[in-house]
Write an enzyme that holds these catalytic residues in place. Sequence first.
Site, PDB file in Angstrom:
ATOM      1  N   ARG A  64       0.733  -1.050  -0.385  1.00 20.86           N
ATOM      2  CA  ARG A  64       0.087  -0.315   0.106  1.00 20.86           C
ATOM      3  C   ARG A  64       0.944   0.834   0.062  1.00 20.86           C
ATOM      4  O   ARG A  64       0.191   2.710  -0.570  1.00 20.86           O
ATOM      5  CB  ARG A  64      -0.909  -0.052   1.170  1.00 20.86           C
ATOM      6  CG  ARG A  64      -1.967  -1.112   0.895  1.00 20.86           C
ATOM      7  CD  ARG A  64      -3.033  -0.802   2.437  1.00 20.86           C
ATOM      8  NE  ARG A  64      -2.701  -1.874   3.263  1.00 20.86           N
ATOM      9  CZ  ARG A  64      -2.865  -3.370   3.107  1.00 20.86           C
ATOM     10  NH1 ARG A  64      -2.877  -3.937   2.856  1.00 20.86           N
ATOM     11  NH2 ARG A  64      -2.007  -3.913   4.466  1.00 20.86           N
ATOM     12  N   GLU A 101       5.990 -10.324  14.103  1.00 25.28           N
ATOM     13  CA  GLU A 101       5.145 -10.610  16.033  1.00 25.28           C
ATOM     14  C   GLU A 101       5.659 -12.436  14.910  1.00 25.28           C
ATOM     15  O   GLU A 101       6.162 -12.606  16.139  1.00 25.28           O
ATOM     16  CB  GLU A 101       4.066 -10.553  15.643  1.00 25.28           C
ATOM     17  CG  GLU A 101       3.841  -9.193  15.990  1.00 25.28           C
ATOM     18  CD  GLU A 101       1.852  -9.045  15.534  1.00 25.28           C
ATOM     19  OE1 GLU A 101       0.852  -9.648  15.992  1.00 25.28           O
ATOM     20  OE2 GLU A 101       1.699  -7.618  15.430  1.00 25.28           O
TER      21      GLU A 101
END
Length: 181
Positions: A64, A101
Amino acid sequence: MDQRLLTDLKSAIRSIPDYPKPGIVFRDITTLLGDARAFRRSVDELVHPFAGGRIDKVAGIEARGFILGGAVAHQLSAGFVPIRKKGKLPHETVRIAYSLEYGVDEMEIHTDAIGQDERVILVDDLIATGGTAVAASQLLRQMGAKIVAACFIIDLPDLGGAQRLRELGVEVRSLVSFEGH
């Protein structure tokens, strides 16, 4: 930024609960991108502080960040540099590994994309924990760039990514913020 614009931009962003996992609210800018007025106003707000100044390149983080960064670069009459995941660029690259993560990833940039001391704005849709943006900033500096700012549509301040960038001496500009993650 005026309160009405802030409200308009926030309402143009779709919130998807429990995606990609329970307890997470995903902030989806595809609805903002599909709204011509909101998209235009977002790009204008990202560009405004830098209009009339010298910006050599805008670096966008896959994917994006390519959409937003390309529009910002166009408005600033600057070049655009894609920062991509490992193995996606066809020419010689410089790479950096960074933690996520769920593991480790790598991003890269063409070796000839940034000249020494070029003034660069980093652009992506969202800043959360900051892992990707911090790594992109380190990669740009490794290339010799002077990072003028890192710009995002959305900040999730509770996750601390914007603060991590500021601690590296990078000015952070975001248009809206959402509490939580």
